[in-house]
Design a protein around this motif. Structure first.
Motif, PDB file in Angstrom:
ATOM      1  N   ALA A  55       3.661 -10.852  -9.979  1.00  0.00           N
ATOM      2  CA  ALA A  55       2.970  -9.827  -9.760  1.00  0.00           C
ATOM      3  C   ALA A  55       1.544  -9.661 -10.420  1.00  0.00           C
ATOM      4  O   ALA A  55       1.486  -9.698 -11.519  1.00  0.00           O
ATOM      5  CB  ALA A  55       3.791  -8.331 -10.213  1.00  0.00           C
ATOM      6  N   LEU A  56       0.805  -9.483  -9.454  1.00  0.00           N
ATOM      7  CA  LEU A  56      -0.798  -9.633 -10.122  1.00  0.00           C
ATOM      8  C   LEU A  56      -1.510  -8.267 -10.260  1.00  0.00           C
ATOM      9  O   LEU A  56      -2.428  -8.509 -11.030  1.00  0.00           O
ATOM     10  CB  LEU A  56      -1.638 -10.568  -8.986  1.00  0.00           C
ATOM     11  CG  LEU A  56      -1.385 -12.170  -8.718  1.00  0.00           C
ATOM     12  CD1 LEU A  56      -2.021 -12.693  -7.676  1.00  0.00           C
ATOM     13  CD2 LEU A  56      -1.345 -12.499 -10.018  1.00  0.00           C
ATOM     14  N   PHE A  60       0.771  -1.133   0.199  1.00  0.00           N
ATOM     15  CA  PHE A  60      -0.025  -0.024   0.079  1.00  0.00           C
ATOM     16  C   PHE A  60       0.830   1.179   0.078  1.00  0.00           C
ATOM     17  O   PHE A  60       1.788   1.252   0.800  1.00  0.00           O
ATOM     18  CB  PHE A  60      -0.937   0.080   0.999  1.00  0.00           C
ATOM     19  CG  PHE A  60      -1.623  -1.197   1.556  1.00  0.00           C
ATOM     20  CD1 PHE A  60      -2.864  -1.457   1.017  1.00  0.00           C
ATOM     21  CD2 PHE A  60      -1.073  -2.331   2.258  1.00  0.00           C
ATOM     22  CE1 PHE A  60      -3.885  -2.525   1.061  1.00  0.00           C
ATOM     23  CE2 PHE A  60      -1.807  -3.469   2.266  1.00  0.00           C
ATOM     24  CZ  PHE A  60      -3.206  -3.604   2.003  1.00  0.00           C
ATOM     25  N   THR A  61       0.383   2.154  -0.825  1.00  0.00           N
ATOM     26  CA  THR A  61       0.987   3.503  -0.578  1.00  0.00           C
ATOM     27  C   THR A  61       0.249   4.469   0.150  1.00  0.00           C
ATOM     28  O   THR A  61      -0.971   4.138   0.263  1.00  0.00           O
ATOM     29  CB  THR A  61       1.173   4.381  -2.045  1.00  0.00           C
ATOM     30  OG1 THR A  61       1.622   5.617  -1.823  1.00  0.00           O
ATOM     31  CG2 THR A  61      -0.238   4.363  -2.465  1.00  0.00           C
ATOM     32  N   ALA A  65      -3.693   3.466  -1.149  1.00  0.00           N
ATOM     33  CA  ALA A  65      -3.784   2.675  -2.601  1.00  0.00           C
ATOM     34  C   ALA A  65      -3.204   1.343  -2.422  1.00  0.00           C
ATOM     35  O   ALA A  65      -1.883   1.433  -2.029  1.00  0.00           O
ATOM     36  CB  ALA A  65      -3.814   3.599  -3.803  1.00  0.00           C
ATOM     37  N   THR A  66      -3.612   0.192  -3.068  1.00  0.00           N
ATOM     38  CA  THR A  66      -2.996  -1.068  -3.368  1.00  0.00           C
ATOM     39  C   THR A  66      -2.057  -0.524  -4.269  1.00  0.00           C
ATOM     40  O   THR A  66      -2.602  -0.323  -5.544  1.00  0.00           O
ATOM     41  CB  THR A  66      -4.026  -1.978  -3.551  1.00  0.00           C
ATOM     42  OG1 THR A  66      -4.743  -2.353  -2.239  1.00  0.00           O
ATOM     43  CG2 THR A  66      -3.244  -3.445  -3.744  1.00  0.00           C
ATOM     44  N   ILE A  67      -0.853  -0.915  -4.253  1.00  0.00           N
ATOM     45  CA  ILE A  67       0.054  -0.652  -5.600  1.00  0.00           C
ATOM     46  C   ILE A  67       1.020  -2.067  -5.899  1.00  0.00           C
ATOM     47  O   ILE A  67       1.639  -2.277  -6.530  1.00  0.00           O
ATOM     48  CB  ILE A  67       1.219   0.321  -5.277  1.00  0.00           C
ATOM     49  CG1 ILE A  67       1.985   0.043  -3.884  1.00  0.00           C
ATOM     50  CG2 ILE A  67       0.279   1.780  -4.963  1.00  0.00           C
ATOM     51  CD1 ILE A  67       3.011   1.092  -3.840  1.00  0.00           C
ATOM     52  N   GLY A  68       0.497  -3.104  -5.193  1.00  0.00           N
ATOM     53  CA  GLY A  68       0.933  -4.607  -5.340  1.00  0.00           C
ATOM     54  C   GLY A  68       0.339  -5.572  -4.386  1.00  0.00           C
ATOM     55  O   GLY A  68      -0.488  -5.558  -3.523  1.00  0.00           O
ATOM     56  N   LEU A  69       0.048  -6.654  -5.437  1.00  0.00           N
ATOM     57  CA  LEU A  69      -0.492  -7.944  -4.908  1.00  0.00           C
ATOM     58  C   LEU A  69       0.364  -8.980  -5.425  1.00  0.00           C
ATOM     59  O   LEU A  69       0.374  -9.404  -6.637  1.00  0.00           O
ATOM     60  CB  LEU A  69      -1.830  -8.392  -5.120  1.00  0.00           C
ATOM     61  CG  LEU A  69      -2.327  -9.345  -4.817  1.00  0.00           C
ATOM     62  CD1 LEU A  69      -2.218  -9.595  -3.155  1.00  0.00           C
ATOM     63  CD2 LEU A  69      -3.917  -9.705  -5.202  1.00  0.00           C
ATOM     64  N   ASP A  70       1.505  -9.415  -4.566  1.00  0.00           N
ATOM     65  CA  ASP A  70       2.485 -10.284  -5.264  1.00  0.00           C
ATOM     66  C   ASP A  70       2.359 -11.717  -4.672  1.00  0.00           C
ATOM     67  O   ASP A  70       2.113 -12.042  -3.618  1.00  0.00           O
ATOM     68  CB  ASP A  70       3.950  -9.770  -5.034  1.00  0.00           C
ATOM     69  CG  ASP A  70       3.971  -8.438  -5.474  1.00  0.00           C
ATOM     70  OD1 ASP A  70       3.751  -8.277  -6.755  1.00  0.00           O
ATOM     71  OD2 ASP A  70       4.592  -7.491  -4.779  1.00  0.00           O
TER      72      ASP A  70
END
Length: 948
Positions: free
Chosen positions: A94-95, A75-76, A82-87
């Motif tokens: 990286a999804l 999250f930033t 905001a979600t900036i990564g789902l790995d």
């Protein structure tokens, strides 16, 4: 039973401790630095018992990461959350491909984003270095604080340890992070000044150019074919820079706002750049367009052109024209936006008269048609992405005062030892005036597509995320959640995807499809449905199924309760007591007074309640649980109490009462009273609420159509969760596991149990084989018609039991060998000493191997009646690591060599094998693999136990 004590979670590295279950503010300075490589799990999470702990980390850039070594969500927190990564840390995948709002809520009819950023260049992928250049959405709630705590139980579970061989944790171990969002002054002003103007207007036309409408008259000055529908893509223009290619249509007289979203792409025009042109009487033109050659926005009006800075080639822009005043002496206001919300006014000019037609695309510099049949300049490709025509205000401007009192929390849970994240949203009214939450989109996740297809596909490969919600009904499989709120949707803003029609499913959305309509009074709060996102690490069907089953055991551990059940066919005292006595003799654990037995828990007479309490006391004295059957939705009550369906719609079961009607309210009062008074142990709830809406405005529990589904579901959800807290077992033929349901149909069809007995044997094993891909054995019931059921006569039933003992034993071997309990429906379990001995033999077999038989099934060979079929139970954490059941449906003995992989038992190199509980034999493995040679007698079975 006492409720379990919540353990304090331990994290991977030193960080701020939790004070019990209370949420603690996260101090970013004290968080350890995230190291993805170091965190990645080195063991298989489906086998090892050493769960990786969930924890919070920070990145060198100052972002927050929630990770357990299997999956991470980043999250930033600045300039907004905001979600900036789902790995997926297992596959290093990286999804997330694009930033989205953390949630979207609708309050008093107004759409409000929660968190999120704007300004991402493209939607195909997301680079970390782009984040610092992105901006907070000016129309979004802003992140104000964040806290963490251990996972809390969603509701109380009074567990029945005698029915479950695995004593699983409740609540699950892991960590929760909650982000708090509020409106700032700038956002409130933005809503009042801009959004209110458009949101209150009538929509006259919305064209997303997915397919070219015949209403458009296409004009082209050059010879390239399909110039406004290039390669079948509506609105795409392939033309020389100085060519004319546009679509034209009449402009409705009610139009007051024109918004056109477009992208110049590779077009290098100047005056011929793509845009919007308006035609007036007397062949007068007005043009508002992009000028890629000059990197400007340009307006032509009254014989003059004016340029404006701020344009970047290749970006999509919203060009907005406000037709203000009376048009006899009115004005046109031109503004531009990158996100469709935050507009910058470029110019305001006088207008005489009303435009008759609108043109979108490439016109000449004055907005007119060219007289030339040819064109020159470099060929470029651009796209008209959307046209929106809005009319007059539908009413007074919205009062946005509620924004100052709106508090929204976005919650995440991460579970130890699973690549599993849960998410939900809570809303609180901190003001004094009630408002209505019309709906909540708790997830809007832009995910990397699983495949790229240029043309239309009948069936798409979906991204590797299994999404499940507790707002689920209307199905006996996990797609119940998809019926209600979970969808894989297309993303029309993802204009650089491969699919021409922009139909790739790459957006995971969780939102009730019929709305919520939840009133929120002063100081009140409520929660959305919960979503669970399980990240697959393989395309293998078995491994995906194992992942899902472990997920259910973690977030709904009551599904491991697996009592041995009899369905007694009469609810009179003597037959029920006789059934209880027989169950106690052979080891059965539960008696259900089945459908058609005469059991009626809606009978609130003191005499009935007293009789039911006495039967409960008698059953308890024998160590047997007892309860009965009730039908809910698939019946009609009265015109006043039944659901009022919208025109053209019918209830799911043909008829249904509304759960929020007078009758519905009274029905649930009777259920609560029955169990409080009698102490019964279970409910078989047939025709459970399937999701019917209701348009009635007179029912006491809901206002109308908008809130009818949400509130009806809330009624049954509350009851099922209450049952779980009381230790009441729930057989429900619908996917209510996440709200307390313990068992569902394994996958049978009632009329199959009217077929000849020998056919039932194979079908039974097929149903178990097919039903256990997604469900553990304890999650599904089967059916044994001791007496006639749905017809079939003597050839279909087992009574007299002693006369059909070989078949009866085969049914017992099928079911107990699979760890699957059935509804043994009839007046008795045995009718002779030899029958009793066979029943007890297989119950004893089940109880001896209960833990491994209740564990996951690996599918070896599906039953087909032509050769052996086999399943293998696996329990890497148990003493018995595996149990193989092999069935021979043929009339002669068979000898087979069966290749086995014991990987999911956790066994390597060597295994101890016991055949039919005989003497152990050591066998050397080839890694985890072996070949088993065995002879199975005719019409029989063998089992093999695998141990260390």
């Amino acid at each position: 039973m006492k409720r379990s004590i919540r353990a304090i979670i331990t994290v991977l590295v030193a960080m701020c401790p939790f004070a019990g279950s209370q949420a603690q503010r996260i101090n970013m300075d004290n968080l350890p630095v995230y190291n993805q490589q170091a965190l990645r799990s080195k063991t298989d999470w489906l086998i090892t018992g050493n769960a990786q702990k969930s924890a919070i980390y920070k990145t060198p850039e100052g972002h927050m990461v929630l990770s357990n070594g299997l999956v991470s969500r980043t999250f930033t927190i600045n300039p907004n959350g905001a979600t900036i990564g789902l790995d997926n840390l297992i596959t290093n995948e990286a999804l997330v491909r694009a930033v989205s709002p953390e949630a979207v809520i609708w309050v008093n009819g107004q759409e409000i984003n929660v968190g999120g950023l704007t300004g991402q260049p493209i939607g195909n992928y997301l680079l970390p270095e782009w984040i610092s250049g992105m901006k907070a959405d000016p129309y979004s709630l802003k992140l104000k604080s964040y806290t963490s705590s251990p996972i809390k139980e969603r509701f109380e579970w009074n567990r029945r340890t005698e029915w479950s061989s695995q004593q699983l944790a409740w609540p699950p171990k892991g960590i929760e992070v909650a982000f708090t969002y509020r409106a700032d002054e700038a956002m409130v002003n933005n809503f009042k000044n801009l959004r209110a103007q458009d949101s209150q207007r009538e929509v006259l036309l919305k064209d997303d150019f997915i397919k070219l409408s015949p209403e458009w008259n296409i004009v082209s000055s050059h010879t390239l074919s399909n110039a406004f529908n290039n390669e079948g893509k509506a609105g795409e223009i392939l033309a020389p820079s100085n060519a004319v290619v546009f679509g034209e249509r009449a402009l409705p007289e009610q139009t007051r706002v024109i918004i056109c979203k477009l992208n110049s792409g590779t077009d290098v025009s100047s005056g011929y750049g793509p845009g919007v042109a308006l035609q007036f009487a007397g062949d007068k033109s007005f043009k508002f367009h992009l000028s890629p050659a000059n990197k400007r926005f340009r307006i032509f009006h009254d014989g003059k052109s004016e340029d404006f800075e701020g344009f970047d080639n290749g970006k999509s822009y919203f060009l907005k024209i406000l037709l203000a005043g009376t048009m006899g002496g009115g004005k046109m206001i031109c503004s531009v936006s990158e996100d469709g919300h935050n507009y910058k006014v470029l110019s305001e000019m006088a207008a005489t008269g009303f435009p008759t037609h609108i043109r979108v695309g490439k016109t000449d510099p004055r907005g007119a048609k060219t007289k030339s049949n040819g064109a020159d300049g470099a060929v470029g490709r651009g796209k008209i992405e959307q046209l929106l025509l809005l009319g007059e205000h539908k009413g007074a401007d919205t009062n946005f005062d509620f924004l100052a009192n709106l508090k929204v929390k976005v919650h995440y849970e991460l579970y130890d030892g699973l690549p599993l994240i849960s998410k939900w949203v809570s809303v609180e009214n901190e003001g004094k005036v009630e408002f209505v939450v019309n709906n909540i989109k708790s997830e809007h996740l832009a995910v990397t597509e699983a495949e790229s297809a240029v043309e239309h596909k009948q069936r798409w490969e979906l991204p590797p995320i299994f999404a499940e919600s507790d707002f689920a009904f209307g199905s006996m499989s996990p797609n119940a959640a998809q019926n209600a709120c979970v969808e894989w949707k297309v993303d029309s803003s993802y204009t650089t995807q491969v699919n021409y029609a922009l139909q790739t499913p790459s957006l995971l959305v969780c939102m009730p499809k019929t709305g919520m309509g939840q009133e929120l009074g002063a100081g009140a709060s409520f929660e959305s449905m919960r979503l669970w996102e399980l990240i697959y690490d393989s395309y293998d069907r078995e491994r995906r199924g194992l992942s899902e089953r472990k997920m259910y055991r973690t977030i709904a551990p009551w599904v491991t309760e697996n009592p041995v059940i009899m369905h007694v066919s009469s609810a009179k005292d003597q037959p029920v007591k006789a059934a209880i006595d027989q169950c106690a003799e052979v080891g059965f654990e539960m008696v259900i007074m089945t459908f058609g037995s005469g059991f009626n828990l809606e009978n609130t007479s003191p005499e009935n309640l007293q009789r039911m309490k006495e039967l409960k006391d008698y059953a308890k004295s024998k160590g047997i649980a007892i309860g009965g059957y009730s039908l809910l939705a698939s019946r009609a009550i009265s015109k006043e109490n039944d659901v009022v369906m919208p025109a053209g719609k019918k209830p799911a079961f043909g008829n249904s009462p509304c759960l929020e009607s007078e009758w519905g309210k009274d029905y649930f009062k009777k259920l609560y009273n029955f169990y409080e008074t009698t102490g019964h142990d279970l409910l078989e709830h047939d025709g459970s609420y399937p999701g019917d809406v209701c348009a009635s405005t007179t029912h006491p529990g809901h206002r109308g159509l908008e809130d009818s589904r949400w509130k009806q579901f809330g009624e049954i959800q509350k009851f099922y969760q209450w049952c779980r807290g009381k230790g009441i077992y729930l057989n429900i033929p619908d996917w209510y596991f996440l709200n307390g349901g313990t068992k569902i149909a394994m996958g049978y069809r009632e009329t199959n149990w009217s077929l000849p007995r020998e056919q039932q044997e194979i079908i039974e094993r097929q149903n178990i084989y097919d039903g256990t891909w997604e469900k553990a054995p304890s999650m599904g019931w089967m059916f044994v018609p001791l007496v006639e059921y749905h017809g079939g006569g003597a050839a279909a039933t087992i009574e007299p039991l002693k006369e059909h003992l070989p078949h009866y034993e085969q049914r017992l071997a099928n079911l107990f060998g699979a760890g699957v309990q059935a509804c043994y429906r009839g007046p008795q379990l045995y009718d002779a000493p030899e029958t009793k001995a066979v029943v007890k033999k297989w119950v004893d077999f089940y109880k001896k191997h209960r833990r491994v038989l209740d564990s996951d099934i690996i599918h070896i060979r599906r039953p087909d009646g032509r050769d052996y079929d086999a399943i293998m139970h696996v329990d890497p954490q148990g003493k018995e690591k595996g149990l193989l059941m092999i069935y021979n449906p043929l009339n002669e003995p068979i000898t087979r060599e069966i290749d086995l992989d014991l990987y999911y038992t956790g066994l390597q190199k060597e295994v101890s094998i016991l055949e039919n509980d005989g003497k152990a034999k050591k066998v050397t493995l080839n890694g985890s693999k072996m070949t088993l040679k065995t002879t199975i007698p005719a019409k029989s079975q063998k089992w093999f136990v695998f141990a260390q």
